[in-house]
Design a protein around this motif. Structure first.
Motif, PDB file in Angstrom:
ATOM      1  N   CYS A 165       0.851  -1.191   0.000  1.00 27.92           N
ATOM      2  CA  CYS A 165       0.000   0.000   0.000  1.00 27.92           C
ATOM      3  C   CYS A 165       0.888   1.242   0.000  1.00 27.92           C
ATOM      4  CB  CYS A 165      -0.926   0.000   1.212  1.00 27.92           C
ATOM      5  SG  CYS A 165      -2.144   1.344   1.201  1.00 27.92           S
ATOM      6  N   LYS A 166       1.829   1.279  -0.946  1.00 27.16           N
ATOM      7  CA  LYS A 166       2.766   2.405  -0.994  1.00 27.16           C
ATOM      8  C   LYS A 166       2.134   3.566  -1.746  1.00 27.16           C
ATOM      9  CE  LYS A 166       7.561   3.619  -2.019  1.00 27.16           C
ATOM     10  NZ  LYS A 166       8.863   3.163  -2.549  1.00 27.16           N
ATOM     11  N   VAL A 167       1.501   4.474  -0.987  1.00 26.45           N
ATOM     12  CA  VAL A 167       0.862   5.658  -1.563  1.00 26.45           C
ATOM     13  C   VAL A 167       1.255   6.875  -0.733  1.00 26.45           C
ATOM     14  CG1 VAL A 167      -1.118   4.425  -2.527  1.00 26.45           C
ATOM     15  CG2 VAL A 167      -1.238   5.297  -0.190  1.00 26.45           C
ATOM     16  N   ASP A 168       1.263   8.035  -1.372  1.00 23.19           N
ATOM     17  CA  ASP A 168       1.408   9.315  -0.682  1.00 23.19           C
ATOM     18  C   ASP A 168       0.007   9.881  -0.517  1.00 23.19           C
ATOM     19  OD1 ASP A 168       4.126   9.058  -0.574  1.00 23.19           O
ATOM     20  OD2 ASP A 168       4.531  10.314  -2.310  1.00 23.19           O
ATOM     21  N   LEU A 169      -0.445   9.962   0.736  1.00 24.88           N
ATOM     22  CA  LEU A 169      -1.859  10.175   1.035  1.00 24.88           C
ATOM     23  C   LEU A 169      -2.074  11.503   1.759  1.00 24.88           C
ATOM     24  CD1 LEU A 169      -4.777   9.054   1.277  1.00 24.88           C
ATOM     25  CD2 LEU A 169      -4.034   7.802   3.309  1.00 24.88           C
ATOM     26  N   SER A 170      -3.015  12.286   1.251  1.00 22.28           N
ATOM     27  CA  SER A 170      -3.399  13.551   1.890  1.00 22.28           C
ATOM     28  C   SER A 170      -4.871  13.501   2.244  1.00 22.28           C
ATOM     29  CB  SER A 170      -3.140  14.729   0.941  1.00 22.28           C
ATOM     30  OG  SER A 170      -3.710  15.918   1.442  1.00 22.28           O
ATOM     31  N   PHE A 171      -5.187  13.813   3.514  1.00 17.62           N
ATOM     32  CA  PHE A 171      -6.579  13.962   3.927  1.00 17.62           C
ATOM     33  C   PHE A 171      -6.892  15.441   4.039  1.00 17.62           C
ATOM     34  CE2 PHE A 171      -6.620   9.512   4.967  1.00 17.62           C
ATOM     35  CZ  PHE A 171      -7.961   9.159   4.874  1.00 17.62           C
ATOM     36  N   LEU A 172      -7.942  15.896   3.354  1.00 17.01           N
ATOM     37  CA  LEU A 172      -8.442  17.262   3.462  1.00 17.01           C
ATOM     38  C   LEU A 172      -9.678  17.211   4.341  1.00 17.01           C
ATOM     39  CD1 LEU A 172      -6.580  17.391   0.945  1.00 17.01           C
ATOM     40  CD2 LEU A 172      -8.142  19.086   0.001  1.00 17.01           C
ATOM     41  N   ILE A 173      -9.546  17.678   5.583  1.00 16.56           N
ATOM     42  CA  ILE A 173     -10.640  17.538   6.544  1.00 16.56           C
ATOM     43  C   ILE A 173     -11.374  18.858   6.707  1.00 16.56           C
ATOM     44  CG2 ILE A 173      -9.491  15.652   7.743  1.00 16.56           C
ATOM     45  CD1 ILE A 173      -8.771  17.639   9.971  1.00 16.56           C
ATOM     46  N   ASP A 174     -12.666  18.758   6.942  1.00 21.64           N
ATOM     47  CA  ASP A 174     -13.553  19.917   7.065  1.00 21.64           C
ATOM     48  C   ASP A 174     -13.459  20.453   8.489  1.00 21.64           C
ATOM     49  OD1 ASP A 174     -15.595  21.765   7.031  1.00 21.64           O
ATOM     50  OD2 ASP A 174     -16.951  20.506   5.863  1.00 21.64           O
ATOM     51  N   LYS A 261       8.371  17.616  -3.341  1.00 17.90           N
ATOM     52  CA  LYS A 261       9.484  16.808  -2.849  1.00 17.90           C
ATOM     53  C   LYS A 261       9.898  17.251  -1.453  1.00 17.90           C
ATOM     54  CE  LYS A 261      13.958  14.945  -4.284  1.00 17.90           C
ATOM     55  NZ  LYS A 261      15.008  14.969  -5.340  1.00 17.90           N
ATOM     56  N   ALA A 262       9.857  18.565  -1.219  1.00 16.36           N
ATOM     57  CA  ALA A 262      10.241  19.096   0.090  1.00 16.36           C
ATOM     58  C   ALA A 262       9.309  18.608   1.195  1.00 16.36           C
ATOM     59  CB  ALA A 262      10.238  20.623   0.045  1.00 16.36           C
ATOM     60  N   ASN A 263       8.054  18.343   0.847  1.00 13.50           N
ATOM     61  CA  ASN A 263       7.073  17.870   1.829  1.00 13.50           C
ATOM     62  C   ASN A 263       7.003  16.356   1.929  1.00 13.50           C
ATOM     63  OD1 ASN A 263       6.338  20.436   2.626  1.00 13.50           O
ATOM     64  ND2 ASN A 263       4.662  20.585   1.155  1.00 13.50           N
ATOM     65  N   GLY A 264       7.898  15.652   1.212  1.00 14.63           N
ATOM     66  CA  GLY A 264       7.962  14.203   1.337  1.00 14.63           C
ATOM     67  C   GLY A 264       7.390  13.418   0.194  1.00 14.63           C
ATOM     68  N   ASN A 265       6.938  14.087  -0.876  1.00 17.03           N
ATOM     69  CA  ASN A 265       6.416  13.357  -2.032  1.00 17.03           C
ATOM     70  C   ASN A 265       7.525  12.497  -2.644  1.00 17.03           C
ATOM     71  OD1 ASN A 265       4.620  12.564  -4.067  1.00 17.03           O
ATOM     72  ND2 ASN A 265       5.285  14.226  -5.400  1.00 17.03           N
ATOM     73  N   ARG A 266       7.239  11.216  -2.835  1.00 18.72           N
ATOM     74  CA  ARG A 266       8.288  10.278  -3.262  1.00 18.72           C
ATOM     75  C   ARG A 266       8.350  10.046  -4.760  1.00 18.72           C
ATOM     76  NH1 ARG A 266       6.547   5.693   0.951  1.00 18.72           N
ATOM     77  NH2 ARG A 266       4.525   6.563   0.344  1.00 18.72           N
ATOM     78  N   GLY A 267       7.420  10.584  -5.519  1.00 14.94           N
ATOM     79  CA  GLY A 267       7.483  10.444  -6.970  1.00 14.94           C
ATOM     80  C   GLY A 267       6.983   9.101  -7.462  1.00 14.94           C
ATOM     81  N   ALA A 268       7.585   8.017  -6.991  1.00 17.95           N
ATOM     82  CA  ALA A 268       7.198   6.687  -7.463  1.00 17.95           C
ATOM     83  C   ALA A 268       5.891   6.211  -6.841  1.00 17.95           C
ATOM     84  CB  ALA A 268       8.309   5.679  -7.156  1.00 17.95           C
ATOM     85  N   ALA A 269       5.457   6.820  -5.734  1.00 11.62           N
ATOM     86  CA  ALA A 269       4.214   6.424  -5.071  1.00 11.62           C
ATOM     87  C   ALA A 269       3.051   7.249  -5.607  1.00 11.62           C
ATOM     88  CB  ALA A 269       4.344   6.611  -3.562  1.00 11.62           C
ATOM     89  N   PRO A 270       1.889   6.620  -5.875  1.00 15.30           N
ATOM     90  CA  PRO A 270       0.727   7.380  -6.336  1.00 15.30           C
ATOM     91  C   PRO A 270       0.313   8.453  -5.334  1.00 15.30           C
ATOM     92  CG  PRO A 270       0.353   5.014  -6.592  1.00 15.30           C
ATOM     93  CD  PRO A 270       1.607   5.173  -5.794  1.00 15.30           C
TER      94      PRO A 270
END
Length: 553
Positions: A165-174, A261-270
């Protein structure tokens, strides 16, 4: 009108901040055993298998113990007593102004002596709403902290995360005022359940959170917390922002700032973004979501307590969910009838997020093609102009994300004969591609463009991956000595999208035959080699426009 009802647990005061001494002669349990609020099987219209976090090798799963924290000291003893709140004599409510048109009634919020706007919520009662403590759930701010947080050393080995489950995940919470404090706590509990279910780590999923109200702000990014325990602790500390429910503005912020990239985005992960909306957004989401999709972000929408039929007239953007999600086939949308049912969506959501093969919006015009350049090296070009052509090829190539799994570049040079300069599998980095282009030597000879197209199909595109778009960019300065019609038809039949770029003495009718339909989008003519660079943005724009115009279903 202010609602006077308080959705509290039986025997619990709406004012949780009041100090009450324990009853004499009553022994209370010293600890509570934590159990997740996630549902093992959610009923969402599809058969689901619970997503389970793989165990850490060599360890045994233990229940997490919750302890009471009193003052500045923390003790764990068998005879520790937990105070039980006594019923309050009553609660007070503050005076509130008139509601905005289309918003629902105000209601008293649990754990507060003042009332909060319910915003998008109707006063309709839900059987589960009268009891905040659902089976298997624990309030995040009930006066206890996990025992694990009090330990300065972890006895468990550090997990690298679940590689499945290698994903870069962002939750946008209300975090808008309309959601109220109680529902905001439920939303945080949902995030905590997600963090517990996922095996967070550098080799698996990483997760960050953006909270939005009037304006969005990142609570923490992908690289801030590298394990599930730290992530859960950070979630508990999130405080509500208030304001309107501007989800569209939050999506724009996330697209521009979060997945860097500065915030940790790995590129290869969706890249995956889960947007949680209380009722409906107070701004529009379509344009912001389109930009996010074109950037390769897979958007999921969770709509909780959506508009009823008589409320839909107040929704800013009708059908906003379908306008926002990556695909409108139901895979990316989850509609939840009540906030008290939100915990049931943990497993269905994680099953979809971790199914990386179905995350279609990870493919963009920048990372999903095999691009083959077919370059005229005939005598009429000349050495100097040939270097200009190579610079044109380099300028286009550098715009794409190049790797073994992203866009790949190949090149063929032709005169009367043909030569494979480098294939799709020869170079897997942008730097290597640009160096390979520089090393191409000028050949000199005649102009057999038809034979060159056939050669490129056999020697270059035959090795293209099945899931890749195939783009041929042919550059020539003159009319071909052989027929180009049949080779061009073969290329089109095989699904190769062909761009024909003519310089100086190139024949316009021949360029249109070579180019994929419509020819005016795929063929270009420039009078001088020195003006080739002006067409780089237009070629790139047409490539991406064509990709983004494909049906989303």
């Amino acid at each position: 009108m202010v609602s006077s009802r308080c959705r509290c647990r039986a025997g619990e005061s709406p004012s949780s901040s009041q100090k009450v001494n324990p009853k004499r002669g009553v022994t209370y349990p010293s600890a509570l055993t934590y159990s997740s609020a996630k549902s093992p099987a959610a009923k969402t219209g599809e058969a689901t298998t619970a997503y389970q976090k793989p165990p850490v090798p060599g360890t045994t799963a233990q229940p997490v113990t919750l302890m009471q924290v009193t003052g500045a000291t923390t003790t764990e003893a068998t005879a520790t007593s937990l105070p039980k709140p006594s019923p309050s004599a009553g609660s007070t409510t503050s005076s509130l102004g008139p509601q905005p048109v289309g918003h629902r009634s105000w209601e008293l919020d649990l754990g507060s002596t003042s009332s909060y706007a319910s915003g998008h919520h109707s006063p309709r009662a839900n059987p589960g709403e009268m009891d905040l403590w659902q089976p298997g759930s624990v309030l995040l701010d009930a006066g206890f902290v996990p025992k694990e947080e009090l330990s300065t050393q972890s006895l468990e080995p550090v997990s690298q995360g679940d590689p499945n489950c290698k994903v870069d995940l962002s939750f946008l919470i209300d975090g808008s005022s309309s959601i109220g404090k109680r529902r905001f706590r439920i939303q945080k509990q949902f995030l905590a359940d997600v963090a517990q279910a996922l095996d967070i780590g550098p080799g698996g999923p990483l997760m960050g959170v953006v909270q939005y109200g009037d304006n969005p702000a990142a609570q923490f990014n992908l690289r801030t917390h590298m394990n599930s325990r730290d992530l859960k602790t950070a979630i508990e500390k999130i405080t509500q922002r208030g304001g309107l429910s501007n989800a569209g503005r939050a999506i724009s912020y996330m697209t521009k700032n979060f997945f860097s990239k500065a915030n940790g985005n790995r590129g290869a992960a969706p890249n995956v973004a889960v947007v949680i909306v209380d009722g409906w957004p107070t701004d529009k989401v379509e344009e912001a979501s389109r930009f996010a999709r074109e950037s390769g972000i897979n958007i999921f929408f969770i709509t909780v307590e959506g508009a009823t039929e008589n409320e839909k007239q107040y929704v800013t953007e009708p059908n906003f969910s379908n306008k926002a999600v990556c695909r409108t086939n139901g895979f990316y949308s989850l509609n939840v009838q009540s906030w008290f049912s939100l915990h049931k969506t943990v497993q269905p959501l994680l099953k979809r997020i971790c199914d990386t093969d179905r995350l279609a919006c990870s493919k963009t015009c920048w990372n999903s093609a095999d691009i083959g350049f077919v370059i005229d090296g005939s005598s009429s070009v000349g050495t100097g102009n040939f270097r200009t052509v190579l610079q044109f090829v380099a300028n286009i190539s550098k715009e794409f994300e190049i790797s073994e799994t992203d866009t790949r570049i190949g090149a063929v040079q032709y005169t009367y004969e043909q030569r494979l300069e480098f294939g799709f599998e020869d170079h897997s980095t942008k730097a290597d591609i640009l160096n390979a282009i520089k090393r191409v030597g000028y050949w000199s000879g005649g102009t057999s463009t038809g034979a060159a197209i056939n050669y490129a199909l056999e020697q270059l595109f035959k090795k293209s991956k099945p899931n890749k778009r195939k783009l041929m960019i042919l550059i020539t300065d003159g009319r071909s000595y052989d027929d180009v019609r049949i080779p061009a038809m073969v290329a089109h039949h095989k699904g190769v999208i062909t761009y024909a770029i003519g310089v100086a003495w190139a024949a316009q009718d021949e360029l249109e035959v070579i180019a994929t339909h419509p020819a005016n989008h795929h063929s270009f003519f420039v009078d001088e080699f020195d003006n080739l660079h002006k067409f780089v943005p237009k070629v790139i724009q047409n490539i991406c426009t064509e990709f983004n115009s494909q049906p989303r279903n």
